[in-house]
Design an enzyme around this catalytic site. Structure first.
Site, PDB file in Angstrom:
ATOM      1  N   SER A   1       1.706  -7.946   0.405  1.00  0.00           N
ATOM      2  CA  SER A   1       1.062  -6.868   1.398  1.00  0.00           C
ATOM      3  C   SER A   1       0.617  -7.427   2.423  1.00  0.00           C
ATOM      4  O   SER A   1       1.196  -8.312   3.184  1.00  0.00           O
ATOM      5  CB  SER A   1       0.052  -5.970   0.431  1.00  0.00           C
TER       6      SER A   1
ATOM      7  N   ASP B   1       9.320   0.604  -1.877  1.00  0.00           N
ATOM      8  CA  ASP B   1       7.977   0.357  -1.220  1.00  0.00           C
ATOM      9  C   ASP B   1       7.918   1.615   0.094  1.00  0.00           C
ATOM     10  O   ASP B   1       8.727   1.472   0.859  1.00  0.00           O
ATOM     11  CB  ASP B   1       7.830  -1.016  -0.734  1.00  0.00           C
TER      12      ASP B   1
ATOM     13  N   HIS C   1       5.264   0.024  -3.827  1.00  0.00           N
ATOM     14  CA  HIS C   1       4.307  -1.220  -3.221  1.00  0.00           C
ATOM     15  C   HIS C   1       3.663  -1.962  -4.303  1.00  0.00           C
ATOM     16  O   HIS C   1       3.732  -3.256  -4.098  1.00  0.00           O
ATOM     17  CB  HIS C   1       3.484  -0.574  -2.231  1.00  0.00           C
TER      18      HIS C   1
END
Length: 338
Positions: free
Chosen positions: A128, A283, A312
């Site tokens: 991320s 995602d 995600h």
């Protein structure tokens, strides 16, 4: 305290502010070898702290502390490094200056070189916002970084991602208790609202359609149980100003803004390190299409999509199958001669 502090002193930030007595919190795993050739940097993610990264470190894994010296630097704003919640006036709370990905990596580079005397990194990897820092490392210090594996992240925050974060920001600041960031007690209503907005994005449609939250390894009793225990539980532990500070960093992430680079394409083209870029199939923040475009502008990069229904959070260490997929990619990349 299970981490250490590197004193940065007074630092000048990319956006033009200065921050006095800045501090970078970090934790290391394993031992640095004699010629300092076994170091890995593994940055943190939005709201995460070093212990939230530990699921990818272990005996027999790619990030094996018996073999590598693994450094997890905590992002500025995460509550351990210099942050709105722990910085004295005048830069406390809502007055904390804006910090970019570039800033974070510049300070991490100082830690790696000044504290440990490391000249080369075997790998930089992260999830991320950690993936964003991974890209930034490869652009800022191309002669130092030998390999990168960013997962579930991007080199620049897309407009769609920016808009999602606007919803998160507005949900939090709409709580009257937020008081422009000058609260004495955390704005719990705003934090709970933020968590509910986040819940629709962190996991994908298939995850909710198939009620995967009711299965192991999660095992929640109902959707409401999942929303309260997992999502609200995650963010009620955080400081509101810290979350907003890191949110700004996320929204404005763009390796094209690295000094000396003309554009995002120019910055991607400057990455010399062999790379496996690893998005998650579903995602909603960082869809594979964005990474596919990035890889086309990199010299030695492969796109490898994490399959499955975890969105995600395929990169969050919750699903063992996804963890194995990421770990196998890391092992393969570390075995590559450079």
């Amino acid at each position: 305290m299970d981490y250490e502090i590197f004193d940065l002193g007074t630092v000048r930030l990319q956006e033009g502010a200065t921050l006095s007595d800045a501090k970078l919190a970090y934790k290391t795993y394993g031992e640095l070898n004699g010629d300092k050739s076994n170091a890995i940097v593994y940055p943190t993610w939005y709201s995460g702290q070093h212990y939230d990264n530990e699921w990818l470190i272990g005996e027999g894994m790619a990030l094996d502390p018996a073999r590598y010296f693994i450094i997890i630097p905590n992002m500025l704003g995460n509550g351990l490094s210099s942050s709105p919640s722990n910085t004295p006036a005048p830069h406390d709370r809502a007055s904390f200056p804006r910090v970019t990905m570039y800033d974070n990596v510049q300070f991490q580079h100082r830690l790696v070189t000044e504290r440990f005397g490391i000249a080369k990194l075997e790998l930089v990897t992260g999830w991320s916002m950690g993936a964003g820092q991974t890209y930034q490392w490869a652009v800022s210090f191309p002669d130092m970084v030998k390999r990168i594996l960013p997962f579930c992240g991007s080199a620049k925050t897309s407009l769609h991602n920016f808009v999602f974060l606007e919803g998160v920001r507005t949900a939090l600041t709409a709580d009257a208790a937020y008081n422009g960031g000058r609260y004495d007690k955390q704005p719990d209503i705003g934090l709970r609202a933020l968590a509910r907005v986040y819940a629709g994005w962190g996991f994908c449609q298939q995850f909710y359609r198939e009620k995967i939250y009711e299965r192991e390894p999660l095992g929640y009793a109902s959707l409401e149980d999942f929303l309260v225990a997992f999502w609200e539980g995650l963010f009620l532990k955080r400081d509101a100003n810290n979350l907003l500070g890191m949110l700004w960093t996320w929204q404005h992430a763009d390796i094209g803004n690295t000094p000396g680079k003309r554009s995002l394409e120019d910055a991607l083209g400057a990455i010399r390190a062999p790379a496996i870029v690893m998005p998650a199939q579903q995602d909603l923040y960082f869809p594979p299409e964005d990474n596919e475009w990035e890889v086309k502008h990199m010299h030695r990069a492969e796109l490898r999509v994490i399959p499955g229904a975890w969105g995600h959070f395929a990169g969050g260490g919750l699903n063992p199958e996804d963890t194995r997929f990421i770990d196998n990619g890391l092992k393969e990349l570390l075995a590559t001669e450079v």
